[in-house]
Design a protein around this motif. Structure first.
Motif, mmCIF file in Angstrom:
data_model
loop_
_atom_site.group_PDB
_atom_site.id
_atom_site.type_symbol
_atom_site.label_atom_id
_atom_site.label_comp_id
_atom_site.label_asym_id
_atom_site.label_seq_id
_atom_site.Cartn_x
_atom_site.Cartn_y
_atom_site.Cartn_z
ATOM 1 N N PRO B 16 0.809 -1.384 0.025
ATOM 2 C CA PRO B 16 -0.006 -0.074 -0.087
ATOM 3 C C PRO B 16 0.852 1.090 0.011
ATOM 4 O O PRO B 16 2.120 1.415 0.463
ATOM 5 C CB PRO B 16 -0.703 -0.146 1.334
ATOM 6 C CG PRO B 16 0.083 -0.886 2.200
ATOM 7 C CD PRO B 16 0.807 -1.832 1.265
ATOM 8 N N LEU B 17 0.172 2.340 -0.386
ATOM 9 C CA LEU B 17 0.793 3.812 -0.288
ATOM 10 C C LEU B 17 0.720 4.103 1.195
ATOM 11 O O LEU B 17 -0.292 3.808 1.811
ATOM 12 C CB LEU B 17 0.144 4.825 -1.517
ATOM 13 C CG LEU B 17 0.577 4.567 -2.651
ATOM 14 C CD1 LEU B 17 -0.272 5.421 -3.562
ATOM 15 C CD2 LEU B 17 2.046 4.631 -2.896
ATOM 16 N N ILE B 18 1.738 4.789 1.795
ATOM 17 C CA ILE B 18 1.593 5.050 3.000
ATOM 18 C C ILE B 18 0.300 5.900 3.437
ATOM 19 O O ILE B 18 0.096 6.992 2.739
ATOM 20 C CB ILE B 18 2.843 5.567 3.676
ATOM 21 C CG1 ILE B 18 3.159 6.824 3.101
ATOM 22 C CG2 ILE B 18 3.966 4.762 3.639
ATOM 23 C CD1 ILE B 18 4.579 7.639 3.696
ATOM 24 N N GLU B 20 -0.411 8.047 6.584
ATOM 25 C CA GLU B 20 0.124 8.653 7.928
ATOM 26 C C GLU B 20 -0.926 8.600 8.885
ATOM 27 O O GLU B 20 -2.061 9.088 8.664
ATOM 28 C CB GLU B 20 0.649 9.932 7.739
ATOM 29 C CG GLU B 20 2.308 10.043 7.372
ATOM 30 C CD GLU B 20 3.071 11.071 7.567
ATOM 31 O OE1 GLU B 20 2.925 11.734 8.561
ATOM 32 O OE2 GLU B 20 3.595 11.586 6.486
ATOM 33 N N LYS B 76 18.892 2.883 7.242
ATOM 34 C CA LYS B 76 17.727 3.131 6.416
ATOM 35 C C LYS B 76 17.607 3.014 5.156
ATOM 36 O O LYS B 76 17.358 3.576 4.231
ATOM 37 C CB LYS B 76 17.657 4.693 6.582
ATOM 38 C CG LYS B 76 17.925 5.285 7.878
ATOM 39 C CD LYS B 76 16.925 4.924 8.772
ATOM 40 C CE LYS B 76 17.271 5.229 10.296
ATOM 41 N NZ LYS B 76 17.127 6.414 10.846
ATOM 42 N N GLY B 78 15.803 0.600 3.731
ATOM 43 C CA GLY B 78 14.144 0.624 3.395
ATOM 44 C C GLY B 78 13.986 -0.861 3.115
ATOM 45 O O GLY B 78 12.699 -1.142 2.614
ATOM 46 N N THR B 81 10.799 -2.339 4.794
ATOM 47 C CA THR B 81 9.646 -1.310 4.784
ATOM 48 C C THR B 81 8.419 -2.027 4.520
ATOM 49 O O THR B 81 7.246 -1.816 4.828
ATOM 50 C CB THR B 81 9.749 0.032 4.105
ATOM 51 O OG1 THR B 81 10.055 -0.338 2.751
ATOM 52 C CG2 THR B 81 10.871 0.703 4.617
ATOM 53 N N ASP B 82 8.525 -2.879 3.493
ATOM 54 C CA ASP B 82 7.316 -3.678 3.121
ATOM 55 C C ASP B 82 7.179 -5.078 3.709
ATOM 56 O O ASP B 82 6.367 -6.013 2.987
ATOM 57 C CB ASP B 82 7.105 -3.742 1.453
ATOM 58 C CG ASP B 82 8.458 -4.168 0.797
ATOM 59 O OD1 ASP B 82 9.291 -4.874 1.720
ATOM 60 O OD2 ASP B 82 8.431 -4.569 -0.336
ATOM 61 N N LYS B 83 7.694 -5.382 4.724
ATOM 62 C CA LYS B 83 7.878 -6.754 5.137
ATOM 63 C C LYS B 83 6.719 -7.058 6.456
ATOM 64 O O LYS B 83 6.829 -8.155 6.809
ATOM 65 C CB LYS B 83 9.350 -7.117 5.678
ATOM 66 C CG LYS B 83 10.278 -7.083 4.589
ATOM 67 C CD LYS B 83 9.867 -7.891 3.456
ATOM 68 C CE LYS B 83 10.891 -7.778 2.462
ATOM 69 N NZ LYS B 83 10.647 -6.841 1.182
ATOM 70 N N PRO B 93 2.795 4.397 8.160
ATOM 71 C CA PRO B 93 3.986 4.191 7.900
ATOM 72 C C PRO B 93 4.761 3.928 9.314
ATOM 73 O O PRO B 93 5.835 3.295 9.201
ATOM 74 C CB PRO B 93 4.371 5.390 7.437
ATOM 75 C CG PRO B 93 3.246 6.282 7.817
ATOM 76 C CD PRO B 93 1.932 5.659 7.799
ATOM 77 N N LYS B 94 4.104 4.352 10.634
ATOM 78 C CA LYS B 94 5.036 3.733 11.486
ATOM 79 C C LYS B 94 4.933 2.626 11.871
ATOM 80 O O LYS B 94 5.508 1.977 12.845
ATOM 81 C CB LYS B 94 4.393 4.682 12.893
ATOM 82 C CG LYS B 94 4.430 6.027 12.681
ATOM 83 C CD LYS B 94 4.571 6.872 14.277
ATOM 84 C CE LYS B 94 5.285 8.126 13.978
ATOM 85 N NZ LYS B 94 4.604 9.143 13.260
ATOM 86 N N MET B 96 6.001 0.383 9.581
ATOM 87 C CA MET B 96 7.307 -0.254 9.042
ATOM 88 C C MET B 96 8.239 -0.660 9.944
ATOM 89 O O MET B 96 8.697 0.259 10.996
ATOM 90 C CB MET B 96 7.657 0.748 7.809
ATOM 91 C CG MET B 96 6.656 1.090 6.754
ATOM 92 S SD MET B 96 7.235 2.040 5.348
ATOM 93 C CE MET B 96 7.769 3.839 6.251
ATOM 94 N N VAL B 98 11.314 -0.331 10.331
ATOM 95 C CA VAL B 98 12.500 0.724 10.368
ATOM 96 C C VAL B 98 11.864 1.881 11.347
ATOM 97 O O VAL B 98 12.543 2.724 12.102
ATOM 98 C CB VAL B 98 13.210 1.098 9.250
ATOM 99 C CG1 VAL B 98 12.230 1.299 8.112
ATOM 100 C CG2 VAL B 98 14.158 2.026 9.495
ATOM 101 N N GLY B 124 17.511 13.267 13.206
ATOM 102 C CA GLY B 124 15.990 12.792 13.629
ATOM 103 C C GLY B 124 16.061 12.397 14.924
ATOM 104 O O GLY B 124 15.195 11.481 15.229
#
Ligand code: HEM
Ligand code: HEM
Ligand code: SF4
Ligand code: SF4
Lengths: 238, 496
Positions: B16-18, B20, B76, B78, B81-83, B93-94, B96, B98, B124
């Motif tokens: 999916p697209l993130i 937020e 980072k 990535g 991110t899709d796992k 997205p939180k 994901m 990472v 960050g």
């Protein structure tokens, strides 16, 4: 001559920080206990199995390959390119130049392009893939810009404005034997070396520490023998 | 049925697209003071919580090479991110891996690293504010600690380790999770997650013996606290009463009966589950495990066998030797501990069980690899035995077996959506959405092979699927214990 003095000081300071910083980190990793067995499947049952697993991770980026082919392609090309470039650079600090370094020279030239191709690919992902854009901090961009800057300024010397390699080498060897020699004042070289010094300084205090870190990752370096060998460390040893 | 949108199962899985904040509202009930105290934590948020949290963080990182390395080395890239099934199911997205780690890492950097202390914006790093603590509470309770991310990360960074540490810090400042801490308190006092006392346990087991007698006409025993038995069975307490778990327990009983192995459960240690792992609590982990050692010693058994439970098998396989070993009073010729699937597999291989495969001909079966078995333990003496043995057992007991897509089984398996201490009704939205990737893979074998039986070897998976299958228009009866398949095909009675 003042240029040489400044860069000599920068190089000594950066080298010191790099060595002390990385050594300190390695000591911390080695001393911090791993109290429980947490290898991730597929975990080898023997020490040599672990060595082979780590070799595959370091040489081929195996887990990354299974995870994402694009990141793997760009990441692997970048790292292999980087390695060859660095090996090619050994000619500035060895006299006489080792034969295998000489043999490597022609490959090294293309390696710079592989490295930059990989870096641009990785950087593009940070803009184009929404998930990766989300996790990217300013430092991640800067790190890639730094490496790209090093690569481009290097290529600038190779293809646009040749620096005097002989006096460059004399300067480097001078640094190594504590016998200061003049540094050629080519603009590309000045940029190149400034960026390299920056890279050396941030290496131990940034994510670049992933290079030694990988070898200490308990999910990757532990043997799957929890039932056969009693493992204790840290709080489990008390 | 639901007050949230159940993910739609597509023709093919899509990333999916993130979106937020799409799961920012999700949080489990906070533990009451008495639950907190029962597991040794302050009852409510401390006045100086920030200081306590940061000290605790320092202490945890100093004591764990995993944390130390994982917090430093993430580049980072990535790859992870899709796992995560929770990201795939919620698009937050939180979720994901990472980004979940970064909730922790940002604070770690701020207080413990040069870059974070002096250039927080650049890397960050953030201060540990109440807002950040609330985010932790929300998103570290959206991680089932399944370790799927760790398989794909080039450095093996295991978000589960970070979730556990975060939950330990939350507990230490007084904001624990009700579900886990209440249950763990019961284990310490009564011996199981349900708070089932000995009397009730014995009654239940007697009832079970009668049921088996009605079904088979045989006196198959389900003994409690039988001194001198060969085997102590440590099984999740859900096996004593929940569906389809109990049919698995009947299966174990039949296997032991037919193989002539004397066995018992213990009323003192009547629980395989050890939720201390989920909340990252070392003291509780050891304390709960110790009950099992004590029970084995007191009953004078020769070996310990663990029933169908995912994280319990990880704790048993990977941690028991460390926590409560060496257990020299046990018989050395058996692995300590053994999994019930190892026992059954061995008996089948030796021809010690007579099996009628046709008894399962009405079933078309697939097998769900439970995360903790798949990625945190092993069975047998070969790498990947935890994938091979259960499948061999199923195939020896049934004719129609079909695996799900390779990228969703073995070490790549998708979590059921309810592991890691999230199997509570107050997290139902998360659980149903997190089940989507597994349901997607199931849909494929249902469509292609007419699979109607979904076998698992984990109590949490079984409960979670019984709940989640109907949301995806499948029958909850699909979910089946592995040892029910075994039990149904066993030919009981005297061997010739
Ligand atoms: C043992 C040696 C090393 C190994 C095994 C290793 C491995 C990796 C892997 C697997 C990744 C993730 C994939 C990718 O983005 O490329 C990565 C990323 C990275 N590595 Fe290395 N590396 C090593 C040494 C180095 C060194 C010496 C440097 C720099 C001087 C470096 C700089 C980077 C950077 C900047 C990234 C992040 C790229 C991005 O932003 O996407 N690595 N490394
Ligand atoms: C001791 C530090 C370094 C010195 C003295 C140095 C010097 C040089 C010089 C003189 C050249 C020009 C080569 C030519 O004209 O043929 C060059 C090229 C280059 N350098 Fe460096 N460099 C250093 C470190 C690095 C590092 C750390 C990197 C990579 C991260 C790097 C990447 C490159 C690249 C990609 C090229 C262009 C391709 C090539 O000729 O190999 N350099 N460097
Ligand atoms: S451990 Fe599992 S649930 Fe947690 S972040 Fe990783 S993939 Fe997601
Ligand atoms: S795969 Fe590993 S290194 Fe890459 S972003 Fe995820 S946690 Fe970080």
């Amino acid at each position: 001559m003042s240029l040489s003095v400044i860069y000599a000081i920068l190089f000594y300071a950066a080298t010191l920080l790099l060595i002390v910083g990385v050594t300190r980190k390695i000591i911390i990793y080695a001393r911090t206990p791993a109290p429980l067995k947490i290898p991730t499947t597929p975990a080898p049952l023997t020490k040599s199995g672990v060595a082979w697993r780590l070799t595959k991770e370091v040489v081929f980026f195996r887990s990354l390959f299974n995870a994402n082919k694009w990141i793997w392609l760009f990441g692997w090309l970048f790292h292999v390119g980087l390695l060859l470039v660095l090996l090619r650079h050994l000619r500035y600090v060895t006299e006489p130049v080792w034969t295998w370094v000489v043999l490597l020279q022609p490959f090294g030239k293309y390696a710079a392009f592989a490295m930059l191709f990989g870096l641009f690919g990785l950087w593009a992902r940070r803009f184009l893939v929404d998930r990766i854009r989300y996790i990217t901090s300013p430092s991640d961009h800067l790190m890639l810009m730094l490496l790209i800057g090093i690569g481009l300024s290097g290529l600038g010397m190779t293809y646009i404005d040749h620096t005097d390699i002989v006096s460059m080498k004399t300067f480097m060897l001078g640094l190594m034997y504590f016998d200061l020699q003049p540094m050629p004042s080519n603009p590309f070289l000045i940029v190149h070396l400034s960026l390299v010094v920056t890279l050396m300084i941030i290496f131990p205090i940034s994510k670049l520490i992933h290079a030694p870190g990988l070898f200490f990752s308990p999910t990757r370096n532990q043997v799957d023998d929890a039932r056969d060998v009693r493992h204790v460390a840290g709080w489990t040893a008390k | 049925m639901a007050d949230f949108e159940v993910p739609e199962l597509k023709e093919y899985p899509v990333i999916p697209l993130i979106q937020e904040g799409s799961m920012a509202h999700s949080k489990p009930y906070v533990a009451k003071p008495e639950h907190q105290k029962s597991v040794g934590y302050p009852g409510e948020l401390l006045d100086n919580w920030q200081e306590v949290a940061i000290n605790k963080m320092g202490e945890l990182v100093k004591g764990s090479r995993a944390l130390q390395v994982f917090l430093d080395t993430c580049v980072k890239c990535g790859a992870c991110t899709d796992k995560c099934h929770y990201f795939l199911g919620t698009a937050d997205p939180k979720n994901m891996p990472v980004a979940r780690q970064d909730l922790f890492r940002a604070v770690y950097r701020r207080y413990f690293t040069f870059a974070g202390k002096f250039f927080p914006k650049l890397v960050g790093a953030v201060d540990l504010t109440k807002e950040v603590l609330d985010q932790w509470y929300s998103y570290f309770h959206q991680c089932s600690q399944c370790r799927r991310c760790s398989v794909f990360c080039p450095y093996g960074i295991d978000t589960a380790e970070i979730s556990m540490a975060a939950r330990e810090i939350l507990d230490s400042v007084g904001v624990g999770q009700k579900y886990c801490n209440e249950i763990l308190g019961k284990v310490h006092v009564i011996g199981n997650n349900l708070g089932l006392p000995k009397r009730a346990l014995v009654d239940t087991m007697e009832g079970l013996e009668e049921d088996i007698k009605d079904e088979t006409g045989l006196d198959v025993r389900v003994p409690v606290d039988q001194k001198g038995a060969d085997v102590l069975l440590i099984t999740p307490s859900a096996d004593f009463f929940a569906e389809p778990h109990i049919d698995g327990l009947i299966g174990y009983a039949k296997v032991f009966h037919q193989a002539g192995i004397s066995w018992t459960v213990s009323s003192y240690a009547s629980e395989a589950a050890n939720f201390s792992m989920f909340i990252g609590s070392n003291d509780n982990l050891k304390k709960a495990a110790m009950r099992i050692r004590d029970a084995a010693y007191d009953l004078g058994v020769k070996r310990i066998v663990v029933g169908e439970c995912g994280h319990a098998w990880r704790v048993a396989y990977s941690f028991w030797n460390t926590l409560i070993g060496p257990m020299d009073f046990l018989d050395k010729q058996y692995p300590m501990p053994s999994h019930i699937v190892e026992v059954t597999h061995d008996l089948i291989k030796r021809g010690a069980l007579k099996i009628d495969k046709e008894a399962n001909d009405h079933r078309r079966i697939t097998f769900h690899d439970s995360c903790n078995v798949a990625r945190g333990s092993r069975m047998g003496n070969i790498p990947g035995g935890q994938f091979i043995l259960p499948r061999e057992v199923i195939k020896s007991c049934a004719n129609h077996f079909f695996d799900m897509a390779p990228e969703t089984i073995h070490e790549n398996t998708f979590c059921c959506g309810g592991g890691g201490g999230l199997l509570t009704d107050d997290l139902m939205e998360l659980r149903i959405k997190g089940a989507a990737p597994r349901m997607q893979a199931l849909k494929q074998v249902v469509d292609e092979h007419g699979v109607d039986t979904f076998v698992a070897i984990c109590a949490i998976c079984k409960t979670q699927f019984a709940k989640s299958l109907p949301y995806y228009d499948y029958s909850m009866d699909m979910i089946t214990s592995l040892h029910q398949i075994v039990g149904d095909s066993l030919i009981l009675g005297p061997t010739e």
